[in-house]
Design an enzyme around this catalytic site. Structure first.
Site, mmCIF file in Angstrom:
data_model
loop_
_atom_site.group_PDB
_atom_site.id
_atom_site.type_symbol
_atom_site.label_atom_id
_atom_site.label_comp_id
_atom_site.label_asym_id
_atom_site.label_seq_id
_atom_site.Cartn_x
_atom_site.Cartn_y
_atom_site.Cartn_z
ATOM 1 N N ARG A 64 73.009 71.928 -5.287
ATOM 2 C CA ARG A 64 73.635 71.013 -6.234
ATOM 3 C C ARG A 64 74.320 71.819 -7.336
ATOM 4 N NH1 ARG A 64 68.893 68.310 -4.775
ATOM 5 N NH2 ARG A 64 69.247 66.153 -4.085
ATOM 6 N N LYS A 88 66.445 68.903 -9.550
ATOM 7 C CA LYS A 88 66.248 67.463 -9.345
ATOM 8 C C LYS A 88 64.878 67.134 -8.761
ATOM 9 C CE LYS A 88 68.340 63.370 -7.245
ATOM 10 N NZ LYS A 88 69.501 62.840 -6.484
ATOM 11 N N HIS A 155 80.171 67.059 -7.144
ATOM 12 C CA HIS A 155 79.502 67.062 -5.842
ATOM 13 C C HIS A 155 80.466 67.364 -4.681
ATOM 14 C CE1 HIS A 155 75.374 65.665 -6.708
ATOM 15 N NE2 HIS A 155 75.939 65.132 -7.766
ATOM 16 N N ARG A 158 79.500 70.506 -2.487
ATOM 17 C CA ARG A 158 78.299 70.292 -1.673
ATOM 18 C C ARG A 158 78.586 69.337 -0.514
ATOM 19 N NH1 ARG A 158 73.048 67.147 -2.558
ATOM 20 N NH2 ARG A 158 71.403 68.502 -1.784
ATOM 21 N N HIS A 181 67.139 65.304 1.839
ATOM 22 C CA HIS A 181 67.302 63.852 1.900
ATOM 23 C C HIS A 181 66.146 63.222 2.668
ATOM 24 C CE1 HIS A 181 71.952 63.922 1.181
ATOM 25 N NE2 HIS A 181 71.259 64.027 0.076
ATOM 26 N N TYR A 190 76.296 60.323 2.456
ATOM 27 C CA TYR A 190 76.604 61.283 1.394
ATOM 28 C C TYR A 190 77.818 62.142 1.742
ATOM 29 C CZ TYR A 190 75.913 65.113 -1.938
ATOM 30 O OH TYR A 190 76.089 66.064 -2.923
#
Length: 207
Positions: A64, A88, A155, A158, A181, A190
């Site tokens: 990230r 995170k 993002h 990524r 995930h 995503y």
């Protein structure tokens, strides 16, 4: 045939609504030619090598942006893996550094101190650039590469990694683990695969 395509389209729509998918979310860079154009343009900017290495690391691993910006030279010097605690989730992550990327990183850091942030800001003494600055850099590159309709943000790198990893391998299970995930559908959504499915369904559907 049209009925089958229509039913497929509405199943995707129902899934998207249930999962709360945002149609205006940041997208990956799907075109390899455009990735090369962006890479070349980055090197022509002020702080070009910094911006280029940020982009190359960003599109070649699953980190990230918040974790990327915290990196110091000591985190990559003479290393074979990125090893860090994910901000995170709090999980310890270990990601292999491709030898080609490692060579570029070593060239970039050769005159830097080990305590330096890898992506130093020119505005502050040994502080990293901000997410906002990353957004500005990517949007300038997007315009230069004639990708004006592409929605980019922190993002994007990524997601670009994930999109092309999936296209090359079709290994969603490994990609899901790389991204930490919870399930495969989250991963596919995503990286924009579900949006691609929507687009392809509409291309085949006409009343």
């Amino acid at each position: 045939m049209a009925l089958v395509v229509k039913n497929q389209f509405y199943r995707i729509i129902r899934y998207v609504k249930l999962k709360g998918y945002k149609m205006n979310s940041v997208e990956p860079i799907r075109d390899m030619v455009k990735i090369e154009e962006i890479s070349n343009y980055l090197r022509s900017m002020d702080d070009g090598e910094r911006n280029y290495i940020l982009f190359k690391i960003g599109i070649n691993n699953a980190r990230r942006i918040s974790d990327l910006l915290k990196m110091r030279v000591s985190d990559v010097k003479n290393k074979t893996h990125f090893v860090y605690k994910e901000q995170k989730t709090g999980k310890m992550i270990r990601l292999f550094i491709h030898p080609k990327l490692k060579l570029e990183i070593e060239e970039y850091i050769k005159d830097m101190n080990e305590t330096d942030y890898l992506f130093k800001s020119r505005q502050s003494h040994n502080l990293p650039i901000t997410r906002q600055r990353v957004w500005q850099i990517l949007n300038e590159c997007k315009d230069a590469a004639n990708l004006k309709n592409l929605k980019v943000g922190a993002h994007t790198m990524r997601k670009t990694f994930g999109y092309h990893f999936y296209q090359q391998s079709k290994d969603v299970v490994t990609l899901m683990r790389l991204f930490n995930h919870t399930n495969q559908q989250v991963t596919l959504r995503y990286i924009g695969i579900i949006q691609d499915d929507l687009d392809n369904a509409l291309k085949k559907f006409y009343l």
